[in-house]
Design an enzyme around this catalytic site. Structure first.
Site, mmCIF file in Angstrom:
data_model
loop_
_atom_site.group_PDB
_atom_site.id
_atom_site.type_symbol
_atom_site.label_atom_id
_atom_site.label_comp_id
_atom_site.label_asym_id
_atom_site.label_seq_id
_atom_site.Cartn_x
_atom_site.Cartn_y
_atom_site.Cartn_z
ATOM 1 N N HIS A 185 2.507 -1.086 -7.643
ATOM 2 C CA HIS A 185 2.234 -2.461 -7.214
ATOM 3 C C HIS A 185 1.336 -3.176 -8.214
ATOM 4 O O HIS A 185 0.826 -2.579 -9.171
ATOM 5 C CB HIS A 185 1.606 -2.474 -5.807
ATOM 6 C CG HIS A 185 0.273 -1.787 -5.714
ATOM 7 N ND1 HIS A 185 -0.905 -2.382 -6.113
ATOM 8 C CD2 HIS A 185 -0.065 -0.552 -5.248
ATOM 9 C CE1 HIS A 185 -1.911 -1.549 -5.900
ATOM 10 N NE2 HIS A 185 -1.439 -0.429 -5.381
ATOM 11 N N CYS A 201 -1.757 5.321 -5.265
ATOM 12 C CA CYS A 201 -0.784 4.333 -5.729
ATOM 13 C C CYS A 201 -0.963 4.070 -7.223
ATOM 14 O O CYS A 201 -2.018 4.320 -7.795
ATOM 15 C CB CYS A 201 -0.928 3.028 -4.945
ATOM 16 S SG CYS A 201 -0.354 3.152 -3.230
#
Length: 269
Positions: A185, A201
């Site tokens: 992301h 992440c």
């Protein structure tokens, strides 16, 4: 004669005293007014938004200089090794595969013919790195954020929901990996690129994640290498050439009747 002189001296002293008293009375209001104004205008500096939320300690990747200003580093200020570039990259992975070199905080999009696009990334902090093979199962522009229960248990001050937008810690784009909680992301804090900072992440600058997002599709293979495997950068760092200098413009999120909370979030999401 002497009595008259003494009387004159006493009268002169009384006159001087009266003048001093009058002068003091004239000056006092200005002094008191200045003090009053200072008391009214004086204030203690309010704490910065970052200090209101604790954050975990970030680890800097090897060769990355420490930053004195954690909150302000534009993509153009990234070290050369973290800037998007087409590089020589010898791999057996098929074109279109994403390879993440955890130890060197780099993501490679394989182009084929021994070339790839390299992006600088932020990865999991100590105890939160992982490795393996996943596929992209979903893509989202300006994604909403729902912190998983495990993250809320570790960081109970986190919101339970944040609408997509510039204040959202997932940034401009997100690519979801398998059925896991992990995503590739964007970020609204470019200073975290090149660091071991997240809960697992993989984050890129908003400009870079928009570029990668436009190249991958649902079903794209993602290979995440162990943190200890750190030879890729040395093998691939020859024959560098920059990608087009103009950064990819990231369109703002569409107006949707709700706004993302513009909170200063900790970096360890």
């Amino acid at each position: 004669m002497s009595q008259k002189s003494a009387a004159n001296r006493r009268q002169s002293l009384r006159g001087c005293s009266a003048l001093i008293l009058v002068g003091a009375l004239l000056v006092a209001p200005a002094v008191l007014s200045g003090v009053a104004r200072a008391q009214v205008l004086g204030y203690a500096p309010s704490p910065s938004p970052r200090s209101s939320l604790p954050s975990d300690q970030m680890t800097v990747a090897p060769g990355e200089p420490a930053l004195t200003d954690q909150g302000d580093r534009s993509p153009g200020a990234l070290p050369e090794r973290l800037r998007r570039a087409v590089i020589a990259f010898d791999t057996r992975e098929a074109p279109g595969t994403v390879v993440i070199d955890t130890g060197n905080t780099a993501l490679y999009y394989v182009l084929g013919q021994n070339r790839s696009i390299r992006y600088g990334v932020g990865v999991g902090r100590e105890g939160f790195t992982w490795s393996g093979t996943q596929t992209i199962t979903r893509k989202a522009e300006w994604p909403d954020w729902h912190p998983p229960a495990e993250m809320i248990a570790r960081q109970p001050y986190l919101p339970r929901f944040m609408a997509g937008g510039p204040g959202n810690p997932l940034g401009a784009r997100a690519m979801y990996l398998g059925s896991s909680e992990y995503r590739i992301h964007g970020t609204n804090d470019p200073s975290t690129i090149g660091k071991f900072v997240s809960s697992g992440c993989i984050r890129l600058t908003n400009e870079d994640v928009a570029d990668l997002f436009s190249r991958v599709a649902v079903g794209t293979k993602v290979v995440v290498l162990p943190k200890t495997l750190s030879h890729l950068e040395a093998r691939a760092a020859t024959n560098l050439r920059s990608v087009a200098a103009s950064p990819r413009a990231v369109a703002p999120p569409p107006a949707a009747g709700r706004q993302a909370m513009n909170l200063s979030m900790p970096s360890s999401y």
